[in-house]
Design a protein around this motif. Structure first.
Motif: not given
Lengths: 494, 358
Positions: B15-16, B18-24, B34, B37-38, B61, B63
């Motif tokens: 979930v974190i 998916n709120a960041c998405r830097y690795c896409e 992406e 969502r669930h 990362c 995080y």
């Protein structure tokens, strides 16, 4: 051949900071004179260091954080906004100098020093090539980046990956990096600074250099300093980057007579989830839901136009919008029809089948909030749903309410309803030291420090006043890091 | 860790993400996330098996520990993959759960096959260098075929269960072009490239060593398979009975294949010894080691059989090799060998999802 691992990082990782070996390494490091000491460990600091080593200078870089958290605010960045005349693999179309200039003039009260701002834009055009040459990898615009895909270039893996790449390049170039070290004093004599006091572990060292580059960021993590301008409101701000940005070096420079640039209350701040950590929450805690619903304050009242412009252009106004509200808190609300239009919030949302039940969950007055939503819904256009288009400005506006919502104004009438409490999340402060075109720090009497330079957020106030453009902090850091490193190296090796 | 806890932890982290998405930009795992969502347990299993374990997301990362969010996608994906490897094969004993169980299986099988083979070895007439001097042709085929067929059945059932659990439907399986593309992506290790610069493996600098060693290993395995196939064709249809001369397709393919497998295996082992252990789990490391050593035994005995075929050691080494082959086939579904099946299914699913919709 075995893969190279980052020896300096391995070294730093394995060292007990009080081990005899590490102490000996520190003593040896601080015993020798350096051409340049770079204070800071983010983008501007690394670019300064690399730009200086390109000219043959020997560079010592003092990073405040431990290895594992290195990179300052740059860890949380993702892209850079540079002017370019053509599309390429990593940008979808031209973004000319003039367009970037107009965008910069359109935020806040425009550039703070037009000459330096123009210089930044001009120099931005060669930044991506320089970055690639120094190890930065890029990613093509994908779903998550498309809305900025023309104007901004995205680092493959984001800011920490960029920092890692720069560190690898710096290591090859012979830059020495001391982690977990704090510059507590700049020893300034007249218009020169030839040594700085460094605290590491419980010992003090003197770093000696011919030039000093200050790239140590703003003071956003120093709540006491913020509260000089914001009063007790500052205690309710979230700091999106690490705790280390306390402005210690900036304070030293000001005490040594440096002139300030930028507004005291200038900052880049966005709406972040009020449930997120006080420090270092970075990108994942921001809320993108605002254009697709309404946002109310503690009293249950709307206070700003949620649909003013597309989100990448306006997200940075919401930090200040929230900072001006009672208790510096807001509540962003949306309904079922908007639920999939923005990135999912990392802590999820509070949800309820009715506005009044949602109000109870959020701790708001149910009667007032129900009335706010009723008034808002009545002000929306009857054909709003047919004209609604989340992809761009759709002109679907409210009528007869203040503040209006000038785009994407759909009624909130499809349960379940969702809400998230939001607070201002400060990315970085703008007030810093004034510089000239050689990145030398200017003094209050108008003279310059001969060998003290600044780059990055510590001098962003020369360019930015109040507003922010996504990716522009990295532009400032890269452009001015290159200048500071080059000028410092020329001085030191001449 | 029980599955629901594993899922909870994966969900917390993703979930974190998916709120960041830097690795896409690194690999298809993140664009696939992406699109969701669930998350369901099937989703996280799919993402975990789509992951090629390049570690780039972990080193990128902000995080990861010591940050309080403590994200570590490669590690949680490793845990989920070992769960997949355990979950879908029948019978669910030992499997990748324990190195000892596997080694036990391997040894007992090997002993059994060896005993059988030595008894058959009493058969006296056949040209020197031919396997049929020791084992009758039909017996050899039977001994080899039983575990192969068993493995194929087990893995087919496992892959179909997996397909349903990750949300696939039967009708979606019928896209031959997508299958070809997906299998090609898998065979070329297209996604083991960190979006271009390579994997942060075993350390924290991008490089392509593991990809190249893995490709060498797979290519070697393919050549050995080709060698066997060519030999079967020569024998069944052209009536050429082994031994084949050195300069012949079966021998050359086998030698190069065996050498490729050995180079690949030893390279992977060496890299694994130096790996950043925070990015994986002891169980996955053990499963990797078991697989690689199994393949080393397979390739090593094969090469030795060819090299020593005109010596007196031929009989012994041939029997050991045959026992190894049979054992490897028998235990394949229960080792990490099976990873490519789940990964192929997930690459296929990802290609279906990511295809532009008309």
């Amino acid at each position: 051949m075995p893969p190279r691992t980052d020896r300096s990082s391995r070294y730093a990782l394995k060292q007990d900071e009080n081990s005899a070996e590490h102490l000996e390494w520190l003593r040896e490091t601080f015993d020798q004179p350096w051409d340049i000491v770079v204070i800071g460990g983010g983008n501007a600091a690394l670019v300064s260091a690399l730009s200086a080593t390109d000219l043959g200078a020997r560079v010592l870089l003092i990073e405040r954080s431990p290895w594992s958290l290195r990179g300052g605010n740059s860890r949380h960045t993702r892209n850079i906004r540079c002017a370019h005349d053509f599309a390429d693999d990593y940008v979808t179309g031209p973004y000319t100098y003039d367009e970037l200039w107009n965008d910069l003039c359109g935020i806040g009260s425009g550039p703070s020093n037009e000459r330096l701002a123009a210089f930044t834009l001009e120099q931005s055009q060669s930044a991506p090539g320089w970055m690639s040459d120094h190890g930065v990898g890029w990613q093509p615009p994908l779903t998550g980046t498309l809305n900025l895909g023309r104007t901004n270039r995205f680092f493959l893996g984001g800011g920490k990956a960029l920092i890692n790449s720069y560190h690898r390049t710096a290591e090859r170039a012979g830059v020495r990096v001391v982690y977990d070290a704090t510059v507590t004093r700049l020893l300034v004599e007249g218009d020169r600074c030839s040594s700085v006091v460094v605290e590491s572990g419980d010992r003090e060292y003197l770093a000696k250099a011919r030039s000093v580059v200050c790239a140590s960021g703003g003071f956003e993590a120093n709540i006491e300093w913020l509260s000089r301008y914001w009063g007790s409101a500052a205690e309710n701000y979230h700091i999106r980057g690490p705790r280390y940005n306390d402005g210690l070096v900036l304070q030293q420079l000001l005490d040594a007579g440096a002139a300030t640039a930028g507004e005291e209350r200038g900052f880049h701040a966005v709406a972040v989830d009020a449930r997120s950590p006080k420090f270092d929450g970075g990108i994942a805690t921001r809320l993108d839901s605002i254009p697709f619903g309404i946002t109310v304050n503690r009293e249950g009242q709307r206070f700003a136009d949620e649909g003013e412009d597309i989100w990448p252009k306006r997200y940075a106004t919401w930090g200040a919008n929230l900072a001006g509200q009672p208790d510096q808190i807001g509540y962003t609300l949306w309904d079922h029809q908007a639920d999939e239009l923005f990135l999912p919030p990392m802590y999820g949302s509070l949800s309820a089948p009715s506005i009044s039940e949602l109000a109870v969950q959020l701790g708001l007055d149910p009667t007032v909030l129900t009335e706010t939503v009723r008034v808002f819904n009545e002000a929306t256009a009857p054909d709003a749903r047919t004209r609604f288009s989340p992809a761009g400005l759709d002109g679907v506006t409210t009528a007869g309410i203040l503040p209006p919502k000038t785009n994407w104004a759909l009624p909130l009438d499809k349960p379940p309803f969702h809400g998230v409490p939001v607070r201002p999340g400060i990315t970085f402060t703008y007030m810093g030291v004034a510089v000239d075109e050689s990145a030398r720090i200017v003094r209050q009497d108008g003279s310059r420090f001969e060998n003290v330079f600044a780059a990055g957020e510590i001098m962003s106030g020369n360019i930015l006043t109040t507003g922010y453009l996504a990716g522009f902090g990295m532009t400032i850091g890269t452009v001015w890091g290159r200048v500071a490193g080059r000028e410092a190296a020329q001085l030191a090796t001449s | 860790m029980p599955l629901h806890e594993l899922f909870e932890e994966a969900n917390r982290q993703l979930v974190i993400c998916n709120a960041c998405r830097y690795c896409e930009g690194y690999c298809p795992v993140w664009p696939a996330l992406e699109r969701r969502r669930h998350l369901t347990p099937g989703d996280v299993a799919h993402l975990a098996n789509l992951c090629h374990d390049c570690n780039d997301c972990l080193t990128a990362c902000m995080y990861s520990a010591p940050h309080e969010f403590e994200l570590n996608p490669p590690q949680i994906f490793s845990k989920l993959r070992t769960d997949t490897y355990d979950r879908y094969v029948w019978p669910r004993v030992g499997q990748v759960r324990s190195t000892r169980a596997l080694v036990g299986t391997a040894l007992s099988l090997a002993v059994a096959v060896l005993l059988l083979a030595f008894r058959l070895a009493l058969h006296p007439h056949a040209p020197k260098g031919s396997p049929y001097g020791f084992i009758p042709h039909d017996a050899l085929i039977a001994v080899a075929l039983v575990p192969v067929v068993w493995g194929l059945i087990i893995m087919t059932i496992a892959s179909l269960h997996y397909w349903r659990d990750i949300g696939g439907s039967w009708s979606e399986l019928a896209h031959p072009v997508t299958w070809m593309n997906a299998l090609s992506d898998g065979a070329r290790l297209k996604h083991m490239s960190g979006g271009g610069p390579g994997c942060d493996y075993p350390g924290d600098s991008p490089n392509n060593l593991r990809k190249y060693f893995h490709l060498t290993l797979v290519a070697g395995f393919g050549l050995c398979f080709a060698s066997t196939t060519v030999a079967a064709i020569e024998e069944e249809f052209l009536n050429r009975i082994p031994p084949y001369p050195i300069i012949s397709a079966p021998v050359l393919l086998g030698l190069f294949g065996g050498a490729g497998m050995l180079v690949g295996c030893l390279g992977l082992l060496r890299l694994q010894q130096r790996r950043n252990l925070e990015a994986t789990t002891p169980r996955m490391s053990a499963a990797d080691r078991v697989l690689v050593w199994t393949l080393i035994a397979l390739a090593g005995t094969g090469v030795l059989t060819t090299v020593l075929r005109s010596t007196s050691a031929y009989a012994a080494i041939l029997l050991i090799h045959l026992a190894t082959v049979v054992t490897c086939f028998a235990i394949a579904p229960y080792t990490k060998f099976a990873h490519f099946v789940y990964r192929s299914m997930s690459i296929y699913k990802d290609r279906l999802e990511a295809a532009p919709r008309n």
